[in-house]
Design a protein around this motif. Structure first.
Motif, PDB file in Angstrom:
ATOM      1  N   ILE A 206      -5.027   9.764 -27.481  1.00 21.30           N
ATOM      2  CA  ILE A 206      -5.007  11.132 -26.960  1.00 21.30           C
ATOM      3  C   ILE A 206      -3.576  11.544 -26.627  1.00 21.30           C
ATOM      4  O   ILE A 206      -3.111  12.645 -26.977  1.00 21.30           O
ATOM      5  CB  ILE A 206      -5.897  11.251 -25.711  1.00 21.30           C
ATOM      6  CG1 ILE A 206      -7.382  11.102 -26.074  1.00 21.30           C
ATOM      7  CG2 ILE A 206      -5.653  12.578 -24.992  1.00 21.30           C
ATOM      8  CD1 ILE A 206      -7.940  12.223 -26.894  1.00 21.30           C
ATOM      9  N   ILE A 207      -2.846  10.655 -25.962  1.00 24.90           N
ATOM     10  CA  ILE A 207      -1.456  10.947 -25.592  1.00 24.90           C
ATOM     11  C   ILE A 207      -0.595  11.096 -26.841  1.00 24.90           C
ATOM     12  O   ILE A 207       0.275  11.972 -26.919  1.00 24.90           O
ATOM     13  CB  ILE A 207      -0.906   9.838 -24.670  1.00 24.90           C
ATOM     14  CG1 ILE A 207      -1.645   9.869 -23.322  1.00 24.90           C
ATOM     15  CG2 ILE A 207       0.590   9.997 -24.455  1.00 24.90           C
ATOM     16  CD1 ILE A 207      -1.329   8.713 -22.407  1.00 24.90           C
ATOM     17  N   ARG A 208      -0.860  10.252 -27.847  1.00 21.52           N
ATOM     18  CA  ARG A 208      -0.094  10.344 -29.101  1.00 21.52           C
ATOM     19  C   ARG A 208      -0.362  11.684 -29.790  1.00 21.52           C
ATOM     20  O   ARG A 208       0.574  12.357 -30.251  1.00 21.52           O
ATOM     21  CB  ARG A 208      -0.478   9.202 -30.039  1.00 21.52           C
ATOM     22  CG  ARG A 208       0.382   9.131 -31.313  1.00 21.52           C
ATOM     23  CD  ARG A 208      -0.136   8.102 -32.283  1.00 21.52           C
ATOM     24  NE  ARG A 208      -1.355   8.533 -32.935  1.00 21.52           N
ATOM     25  CZ  ARG A 208      -1.380   9.345 -34.008  1.00 21.52           C
ATOM     26  NH1 ARG A 208      -0.248   9.806 -34.521  1.00 21.52           N
ATOM     27  NH2 ARG A 208      -2.521   9.683 -34.552  1.00 21.52           N
ATOM     28  N   LEU A 209      -1.616  12.088 -29.839  1.00 25.36           N
ATOM     29  CA  LEU A 209      -1.964  13.359 -30.476  1.00 25.36           C
ATOM     30  C   LEU A 209      -1.330  14.538 -29.736  1.00 25.36           C
ATOM     31  O   LEU A 209      -0.831  15.477 -30.357  1.00 25.36           O
ATOM     32  CB  LEU A 209      -3.485  13.529 -30.502  1.00 25.36           C
ATOM     33  CG  LEU A 209      -4.256  12.629 -31.470  1.00 25.36           C
ATOM     34  CD1 LEU A 209      -5.754  12.793 -31.263  1.00 25.36           C
ATOM     35  CD2 LEU A 209      -3.882  12.940 -32.920  1.00 25.36           C
ATOM     36  N   ARG A 210      -1.348  14.447 -28.420  1.00 20.19           N
ATOM     37  CA  ARG A 210      -0.755  15.539 -27.642  1.00 20.19           C
ATOM     38  C   ARG A 210       0.753  15.636 -27.891  1.00 20.19           C
ATOM     39  O   ARG A 210       1.324  16.723 -27.877  1.00 20.19           O
ATOM     40  CB  ARG A 210      -1.034  15.318 -26.149  1.00 20.19           C
ATOM     41  CG  ARG A 210      -0.610  16.491 -25.283  1.00 20.19           C
ATOM     42  CD  ARG A 210      -1.154  16.362 -23.877  1.00 20.19           C
ATOM     43  NE  ARG A 210      -0.686  17.476 -23.065  1.00 20.19           N
ATOM     44  CZ  ARG A 210       0.413  17.459 -22.326  1.00 20.19           C
ATOM     45  NH1 ARG A 210       1.162  16.368 -22.279  1.00 20.19           N
ATOM     46  NH2 ARG A 210       0.769  18.510 -21.627  1.00 20.19           N
ATOM     47  N   SER A 211       1.396  14.503 -28.159  1.00 23.74           N
ATOM     48  CA  SER A 211       2.841  14.508 -28.412  1.00 23.74           C
ATOM     49  C   SER A 211       3.189  15.154 -29.745  1.00 23.74           C
ATOM     50  O   SER A 211       4.346  15.517 -29.978  1.00 23.74           O
ATOM     51  CB  SER A 211       3.390  13.076 -28.376  1.00 23.74           C
ATOM     52  OG  SER A 211       2.973  12.346 -29.516  1.00 23.74           O
ATOM     53  N   LEU A 212       2.199  15.303 -30.621  1.00 24.98           N
ATOM     54  CA  LEU A 212       2.448  15.846 -31.959  1.00 24.98           C
ATOM     55  C   LEU A 212       2.330  17.369 -32.033  1.00 24.98           C
ATOM     56  O   LEU A 212       2.760  17.973 -33.010  1.00 24.98           O
ATOM     57  CB  LEU A 212       1.467  15.224 -32.966  1.00 24.98           C
ATOM     58  CG  LEU A 212       1.559  13.706 -33.153  1.00 24.98           C
ATOM     59  CD1 LEU A 212       0.459  13.226 -34.092  1.00 24.98           C
ATOM     60  CD2 LEU A 212       2.921  13.303 -33.679  1.00 24.98           C
ATOM     61  N   ILE A 213       1.737  17.983 -31.016  1.00 27.05           N
ATOM     62  CA  ILE A 213       1.548  19.430 -31.086  1.00 27.05           C
ATOM     63  C   ILE A 213       2.786  20.168 -30.557  1.00 27.05           C
ATOM     64  O   ILE A 213       3.622  19.602 -29.860  1.00 27.05           O
ATOM     65  CB  ILE A 213       0.297  19.861 -30.292  1.00 27.05           C
ATOM     66  CG1 ILE A 213       0.452  19.544 -28.805  1.00 27.05           C
ATOM     67  CG2 ILE A 213      -0.948  19.196 -30.864  1.00 27.05           C
ATOM     68  CD1 ILE A 213      -0.731  20.025 -27.953  1.00 27.05           C
ATOM     69  N   ARG A 214       2.886  21.432 -30.903  1.00 29.34           N
ATOM     70  CA  ARG A 214       4.013  22.246 -30.475  1.00 29.34           C
ATOM     71  C   ARG A 214       3.904  22.577 -28.987  1.00 29.34           C
ATOM     72  O   ARG A 214       2.806  22.546 -28.425  1.00 29.34           O
ATOM     73  CB  ARG A 214       4.063  23.550 -31.272  1.00 29.34           C
ATOM     74  CG  ARG A 214       4.215  23.378 -32.773  1.00 29.34           C
ATOM     75  CD  ARG A 214       4.554  24.718 -33.412  1.00 29.34           C
ATOM     76  NE  ARG A 214       3.635  25.768 -32.994  1.00 29.34           N
ATOM     77  CZ  ARG A 214       2.584  26.179 -33.707  1.00 29.34           C
ATOM     78  NH1 ARG A 214       2.301  25.598 -34.858  1.00 29.34           N
ATOM     79  NH2 ARG A 214       1.806  27.148 -33.265  1.00 29.34           N
TER      80      ARG A 214
END
Length: 233
Positions: free
Chosen positions: A15-23
């Protein structure tokens, strides 16, 4: 950006990794099916497979990770009467509003958003509801019931704590029977379309007062259908 998941598939690191990928101007939202806050209905009738405690732990993890949540809740699962379905959904709304406030305080996230997504039960060929329907033991919810479920939390100010949204009955394969109002003859009533339209307008503006006024207009336009709904157990 929204994706759906069951709580057992949620991984905090991912979840944290995915959040780091968004603008920076984007948000991440996870949609989870709770269906109801009632343990008996959720576990015995729906067989959802997880407890409220497990659900709350998942919500706290998501809130801590900077993620918002959408919670699916079904209107009128099997075995519930119209009035029971209404009360169950209203109680679920109250539970989620309290939980959302608790998560904002506990995670120090005043911007944490929780969406209460109401899904009106519908019937598809071959399903359990179809089996009950053919035996005369189940009918889809009235849209007047859905409207009341929206109106009551708004009257109590829960729409300030939750983002209340109403889903449609569009699905594949197409439902054989969807939520609808019935006339005194038990057949489909055109008030269904008007209530559906008012519900979708509420999805856009979230104006509880406007929705209540529109609903009252529809009730006055179809007094016999509304009286039939009021007489339901």
């Amino acid at each position: 950006i929204m994706f759906e998941s069951r709580i057992e598939y949620l991984d905090e690191e991912e979840i944290i990794r995915l959040r780091s990928l968004i603008r920076p101007d984007q948000k991440l939202q996870v949609a989870i099916g709770l269906e109801t806050a009632n343990n008996i209905i959720r576990e015995v009738i729906i067989n959802k497979g997880y407890t409220l405690s497990e659900f709350e732990k998942a919500i706290e993890m998501l809130a801590n990770s900077g993620v918002d949540v959408q919670v699916y809740s079904i209107i009128k699962p099997a075995r519930l009467s119209e009035k029971q379905a209404q009360e169950d959904s209203v109680k679920t709304a109250k539970y989620l509003a309290t939980l959302a406030e608790k998560m904002r305080e506990k995670t120090n996230r005043s911007d944490f958003e929780m969406t209460f997504k109401l899904e009106q039960a519908f019937i598809q060929d071959g399903g359990f509801l179809d089996f009950l329907h053919k035996q005369g033991k189940y009918e889809t919810p009235w849209t007047f019931t859905t409207a009341e479920i929206v109106k009551r939390p708004c009257a109590e100010g829960l729409d300030k704590k939750l983002n209340i949204q109403i889903g449609t009955s569009h699905d594949y394969p197409p439902p054989t029977t969807a939520a609808q109002n019935r006339g005194s003859d038990g057949k489909y009533c055109p008030s269904t379309e008007q209530v559906d339209k008012a519900l979708q307008e509420f999805n856009i503006d979230n104006d509880g007062a406007r929705f209540k006024k529109r609903l009252l207009e529809i009730q006055r336009q179809y007094p016999e259908t509304f009286a039939s709904w009021q007489a339901l157990e």
